[in-house]
Every structure is written in C-alpha cells, then in structure tokens.
Design an enzyme around this catalytic site. Sequence first.
Site, PDB file in Angstrom:
ATOM      1  N   ASP A   1     -10.643   1.869   2.236  1.00  0.00           N
ATOM      2  CA  ASP A   1     -10.818   1.101   3.447  1.00  0.00           C
ATOM      3  C   ASP A   1     -11.614   2.057   4.577  1.00  0.00           C
ATOM      4  O   ASP A   1     -12.327   1.251   5.071  1.00  0.00           O
ATOM      5  CB  ASP A   1      -9.355   1.055   4.192  1.00  0.00           C
TER       6      ASP A   1
ATOM      7  N   LYS B   1       0.793  -1.088  -0.015  1.00  0.00           N
ATOM      8  CA  LYS B   1       0.033   0.103  -0.021  1.00  0.00           C
ATOM      9  C   LYS B   1       0.792   1.371   0.055  1.00  0.00           C
ATOM     10  O   LYS B   1       0.354   2.425  -0.545  1.00  0.00           O
ATOM     11  CB  LYS B   1      -0.936  -0.173   1.192  1.00  0.00           C
TER      12      LYS B   1
END
Length: 268
Positions: free
Chosen positions: A102, A66
């Site tokens: 997220d 990420k």
Amino acid sequence: MTDRYAVIGNPIAQSKSPVIHMAFARQFGQDIHYEAILAAPDAFERTVRAFIAAGGKGMNVTAPFKLEALALSDHLSERAQAAQAVNTLSFTQDGIQGDNTDGFGLVFDIQHCLGRLLAGQRVLVVGAGGAARGVLLPLLRARPASLLVVNRSADKAQALIEPWKHDQPIAAGGFAAALGGRFDVVINATSAGLSDSVLDLGQDLYAPGALAYEMVYGRETAFMADARAQGAAVVADGLGMLVGQAAESFRLWRGVMPDVTQTLNQLR
C-alpha cells in the site's frame, strides 16, 4: 498451466483488482488467471488454504482480512512488519510470504504519476488507523523534510509514530497541531471520504503549489472539496495508489514491473 491469482475480501464485488492485474498481464503477454473471491468473515484461512491446494500462486487481501493475512503469513517483509498488516500473499516452497504494498503504491503515485518528489517536502498525514500505518515507512524512506501525523485522538497518533520518532523527522498530535502548517503534501488516510464526513483541519493548511491526496478513489470527497477551496494546486484521489500497489504485487509474483500510467489511463 495457467498461473492462478486472486483478491480476497468481504465485500469483494466492487474490486478493480481483476481488471487491473489482467491488464498488467497483457502488457507482458503473460498467461494468468485472476479472480475475486468472497470469503465469509470466519473463513479466511480456510479459503486461502483451499486456493493454495488448488494451485494458487498468490493473493491480494482487502478488508476486512489484512490482519488475518498478517497472522497467516510464515514470513513477513519489512514493509508488512512496519504496517502490521498484509495485503499481498505469495505462496512458495518456503511457505506463505506476507507483504504490504500500500505504501509503495501511494509513494509511486505521488512521485511518478503526479510528478511530486517527496524529498525535502513538509508532509501531513491525517488519520492514525491501519491506512496511515501502512504508508509511514515508505513515506519516511522518500526523505521528506518533516512528516506530521494528526488524528482526532492525539494519543493514537503518538502511538502510531512510536517506532520511528527517535531517529526520523516525524511528529504527531491532534488536529490542532496542523493549524496554519502550510504543508507541501497533505494525505487523507482517514475513512471520512467513504461517508462524506468533514475533517476540521482549519485554514492555511496548504503551501503554494501544494498537493492534497485522498486515499479514497472514485468520488469527490469533502476533503477534496475543502482542499480545492483552500487553494491546493493539485487534488488527487487514490486510484493511482490502487494501481501502484497492485503493480508492486504483480512485480513480486511475476518479476516484472507493469506500466502503471498505461493501466491508469485505461481505468479513467
């Protein structure tokens, strides 16, 4: 031609993303192909650019890439900038677009799937790592009465909230700061659920009717067991967050929002 998408990570065999995104595509009768791609630790950028060259339209990014996805992006959404991590890449004529869905997935699951509005609630986030950073902006935008971030290292928690502490109802501290807090929503954003480690958060953590939310999914963690023992009214794992963040990625790519509840019911 069939549009191509993928999730990239290492390891990746356990990913539910291909099943989830193909279920989304069926909801709209869309013709896509979605695969899981294993990238070597030193081959993230090379693998992504090869996927783009082969006609790929977008990728989801999971551990441990990420931060590399953040660096690779030509343009970042506000959510990605706040999270300082990217889990969704879109490949356009203007370059690589980086986003982080997220926090959207977490808030969507809590508010829409579990039916708990966050506005006016006392919220506790446990942990100050990447998972916590990724959800703070969406949580604050849901207008809680207060948001407390606690971590074993109070300094790390304080550093995490620095961008928001001057104009948002947010505070931070060590685990002791949560003692007797009687929170409406408690979110475990640590990795303790992956190893069954016990978080020493003390007693009287939960207000009447409280929700305990574990970001890990697929297993009963020590955090969840402790929440039940302390009388949390609702205890949930992170499967809904997983499906919610995937749905927001799908919307970014395809312009339509899938029915998260329908896909959740298929997975359970």
